[in-house]
Design a protein around this motif. Structure first.
Motif, PDB file in Angstrom:
ATOM      1  N   LEU A  75     -59.173  32.066  35.859  1.00 20.75           N
ATOM      2  CA  LEU A  75     -58.690  33.165  36.694  1.00 20.75           C
ATOM      3  C   LEU A  75     -57.966  32.720  37.955  1.00 20.75           C
ATOM      4  N   GLU A  76     -57.937  31.414  38.220  1.00 21.76           N
ATOM      5  CA  GLU A  76     -57.313  30.946  39.450  1.00 21.76           C
ATOM      6  C   GLU A  76     -55.785  30.960  39.318  1.00 21.76           C
ATOM      7  N   LEU A  77     -55.105  30.776  40.450  1.00 25.07           N
ATOM      8  CA  LEU A  77     -53.645  30.816  40.449  1.00 25.07           C
ATOM      9  C   LEU A  77     -53.054  29.738  39.544  1.00 25.07           C
ATOM     10  N   CYS A  78     -53.668  28.570  39.501  1.00 23.82           N
ATOM     11  CA  CYS A  78     -53.156  27.509  38.637  1.00 23.82           C
ATOM     12  C   CYS A  78     -53.292  27.889  37.162  1.00 23.82           C
ATOM     13  N   ASP A  79     -54.355  28.605  36.805  1.00 20.26           N
ATOM     14  CA  ASP A  79     -54.484  29.089  35.434  1.00 20.26           C
ATOM     15  C   ASP A  79     -53.372  30.085  35.126  1.00 20.26           C
ATOM     16  N   LEU A  80     -53.114  30.968  36.074  1.00 14.28           N
ATOM     17  CA  LEU A  80     -52.038  31.944  35.913  1.00 14.28           C
ATOM     18  C   LEU A  80     -50.697  31.232  35.747  1.00 14.28           C
ATOM     19  N   MET A  99     -42.114  33.775  37.509  1.00 10.85           N
ATOM     20  CA  MET A  99     -43.541  33.668  37.813  1.00 10.85           C
ATOM     21  C   MET A  99     -43.991  32.220  37.750  1.00 10.85           C
ATOM     22  N   ALA A 100     -43.565  31.496  36.720  1.00 11.66           N
ATOM     23  CA  ALA A 100     -43.931  30.088  36.613  1.00 11.66           C
ATOM     24  C   ALA A 100     -43.385  29.286  37.794  1.00 11.66           C
ATOM     25  N   TYR A 101     -42.164  29.591  38.213  1.00 12.30           N
ATOM     26  CA  TYR A 101     -41.519  28.853  39.302  1.00 12.30           C
ATOM     27  C   TYR A 101     -42.290  29.021  40.610  1.00 12.30           C
ATOM     28  N   PHE A 102     -42.542  30.268  41.003  1.00 14.44           N
ATOM     29  CA  PHE A 102     -43.184  30.495  42.300  1.00 14.44           C
ATOM     30  C   PHE A 102     -44.659  30.105  42.285  1.00 14.44           C
ATOM     31  N   TRP A 103     -45.364  30.426  41.226  1.00 11.20           N
ATOM     32  CA  TRP A 103     -46.776  30.048  41.166  1.00 11.20           C
ATOM     33  C   TRP A 103     -46.948  28.546  41.006  1.00 11.20           C
ATOM     34  N   GLY A 104     -46.086  27.931  40.174  1.00 10.72           N
ATOM     35  CA  GLY A 104     -46.236  26.510  39.905  1.00 10.72           C
ATOM     36  C   GLY A 104     -45.903  25.630  41.091  1.00 10.72           C
ATOM     37  N   LEU A 105     -44.849  25.986  41.845  1.00  5.58           N
ATOM     38  CA  LEU A 105     -44.446  25.131  42.963  1.00  5.58           C
ATOM     39  C   LEU A 105     -45.120  25.512  44.282  1.00  5.58           C
ATOM     40  N   SER A 106     -45.871  26.597  44.298  1.00  3.05           N
ATOM     41  CA  SER A 106     -46.628  26.924  45.513  1.00  3.05           C
ATOM     42  C   SER A 106     -48.069  26.451  45.364  1.00  3.05           C
ATOM     43  N   GLY A 107     -48.824  27.085  44.478  1.00  2.00           N
ATOM     44  CA  GLY A 107     -50.237  26.732  44.347  1.00  2.00           C
ATOM     45  C   GLY A 107     -50.493  25.426  43.626  1.00  2.00           C
ATOM     46  N   THR A 108     -49.829  25.223  42.481  1.00  2.00           N
ATOM     47  CA  THR A 108     -50.158  24.057  41.653  1.00  2.00           C
ATOM     48  C   THR A 108     -49.697  22.752  42.280  1.00  2.00           C
ATOM     49  N   LEU A 109     -48.522  22.744  42.878  1.00  2.47           N
ATOM     50  CA  LEU A 109     -48.060  21.522  43.539  1.00  2.47           C
ATOM     51  C   LEU A 109     -49.001  21.138  44.673  1.00  2.47           C
ATOM     52  N   GLN A 110     -49.485  22.139  45.409  1.00  2.00           N
ATOM     53  CA  GLN A 110     -50.452  21.853  46.470  1.00  2.00           C
ATOM     54  C   GLN A 110     -51.744  21.303  45.892  1.00  2.00           C
ATOM     55  N   ALA A 111     -52.175  21.849  44.732  1.00  2.00           N
ATOM     56  CA  ALA A 111     -53.394  21.356  44.096  1.00  2.00           C
ATOM     57  C   ALA A 111     -53.243  19.912  43.629  1.00  2.00           C
ATOM     58  N   LEU A 112     -52.039  19.537  43.211  1.00  2.00           N
ATOM     59  CA  LEU A 112     -51.806  18.143  42.822  1.00  2.00           C
ATOM     60  C   LEU A 112     -51.899  17.205  44.010  1.00  2.00           C
ATOM     61  N   PHE A 130     -55.331  16.572  35.803  1.00  2.00           N
ATOM     62  CA  PHE A 130     -53.965  16.109  36.071  1.00  2.00           C
ATOM     63  C   PHE A 130     -53.027  16.403  34.904  1.00  2.00           C
ATOM     64  N   ALA A 131     -53.554  16.485  33.684  1.00  2.00           N
ATOM     65  CA  ALA A 131     -52.700  16.884  32.562  1.00  2.00           C
ATOM     66  C   ALA A 131     -52.215  18.309  32.757  1.00  2.00           C
ATOM     67  N   MET A 132     -53.128  19.219  33.127  1.00  2.00           N
ATOM     68  CA  MET A 132     -52.737  20.614  33.287  1.00  2.00           C
ATOM     69  C   MET A 132     -51.844  20.816  34.500  1.00  2.00           C
ATOM     70  N   HIS A 133     -52.280  20.342  35.657  1.00  2.00           N
ATOM     71  CA  HIS A 133     -51.516  20.575  36.878  1.00  2.00           C
ATOM     72  C   HIS A 133     -50.187  19.821  36.853  1.00  2.00           C
ATOM     73  N   GLY A 134     -50.204  18.602  36.333  1.00  2.00           N
ATOM     74  CA  GLY A 134     -48.957  17.857  36.229  1.00  2.00           C
ATOM     75  C   GLY A 134     -47.983  18.519  35.269  1.00  2.00           C
ATOM     76  N   ALA A 135     -48.490  19.016  34.123  1.00  2.00           N
ATOM     77  CA  ALA A 135     -47.616  19.659  33.138  1.00  2.00           C
ATOM     78  C   ALA A 135     -47.015  20.945  33.682  1.00  2.00           C
ATOM     79  N   ILE A 136     -47.738  21.658  34.548  1.00  2.00           N
ATOM     80  CA  ILE A 136     -47.175  22.874  35.161  1.00  2.00           C
ATOM     81  C   ILE A 136     -45.959  22.521  36.012  1.00  2.00           C
TER      82      ILE A 136
END
Length: 224
Positions: A75-80, A99-112, A130-136
């Motif tokens: 349910l987290e933003l990275c899952d979304l 959606m992938a662009y804004f969610w991926g480069l805001s939340g997921t990049l920070q999580a990496l 790292f497989a999931m977050h890196g692949a996003i």
């Protein structure tokens, strides 16, 4: 006893280097093959990595003894962002990409860059994370600078509207499950949200930060 993950330790830097290297290779390859149907194959591979990473999470959490309703649901933003990337990679639809662009480069990049992770190499959660977050992040870069997709005007507000509606739904689930997905019930210690005061003020502060990051991500396309 297994070692714990260290921020910007060798395990972290190695994962970032692999992610950056793969992203650079795939973007360069995609830019040279934009008109070729072969661009589907890396997209399928990235989508498969994301789906396998999501499917593996409950098994990895079970092995770590951390599988429960309060932390184990996707349910987290990275899952979304992960699901949006899979859909965008396979369907190449504009709004899915946005959606992938804004969610991926805001939340997921920070999580990496600043992962909330305890598992170090070679524990399964280290590889899954790292497989999931890196692949996003790689998927977003493959679609944007690689294949030339770009957010349209007004996409910041459309994606933010979807994010706010989703957060409201997650808030109801948090209340029902006694969970804290999206950090809607209390702040994580040491996070940026600490600057915005107590609940519920920090939620509004976090929303303003999200809008600011979305606008910054959109900015290069408004001047090009």
């Amino acid at each position: 006893m297994l070692a714990e993950f260290a921020l910007f330790g060798i395990d972290h830097v190695a994962a970032l280097a692999v992610t950056a290297g793969l992203a650079a290779l795939l973007v360069a390859w995609a830019r040279g093959h934009r008109d070729s149907p072969a661009t589907r194959y890396p997209a399928w591979l990235l989508a498969a990595i994301l789906l396998v990473s999501q499917a593996a999470e409950p098994f990895v959490r079970h092995s770590m003894g951390t599988l429960d309703w309060q932390r184990g649901l996707p349910l987290e933003l990275c899952d979304l962002a992960s699901f949006a990337c899979v859909a965008a990679l396979l369907a190449r639809r504009q709004f899915l990409f946005e959606m992938a662009y804004f969610w991926g480069l805001s939340g997921t990049l920070q999580a990496l860059l600043t992962p909330a992770l305890k598992a170090a190499f070679p524990q399964p959660e280290y590889f899954r994370f790292f497989a999931m977050h890196g692949a996003i992040v790689i998927a977003v870069l493959y679609l944007a600078p690689g294949l030339g997709m770009r957010p349209r005007r007004g996409s910041v507000w459309r994606v933010f509207g979807v994010t706010a509606a989703y957060a409201a739904l997650v808030g109801l689930l948090d209340w029902a499950l006694g969970a804290n997905y999206f950090f809607l019930c209390h702040k994580p210690e040491g996070s940026l949200l600490e600057w915005f005061g107590p609940w519920p003020l920090y939620i509004g502060g976090g929303a303003l930060v999200a809008v600011a990051i979305f606008l910054l991500l959109d900015l290069p396309y408004r001047f090009s």
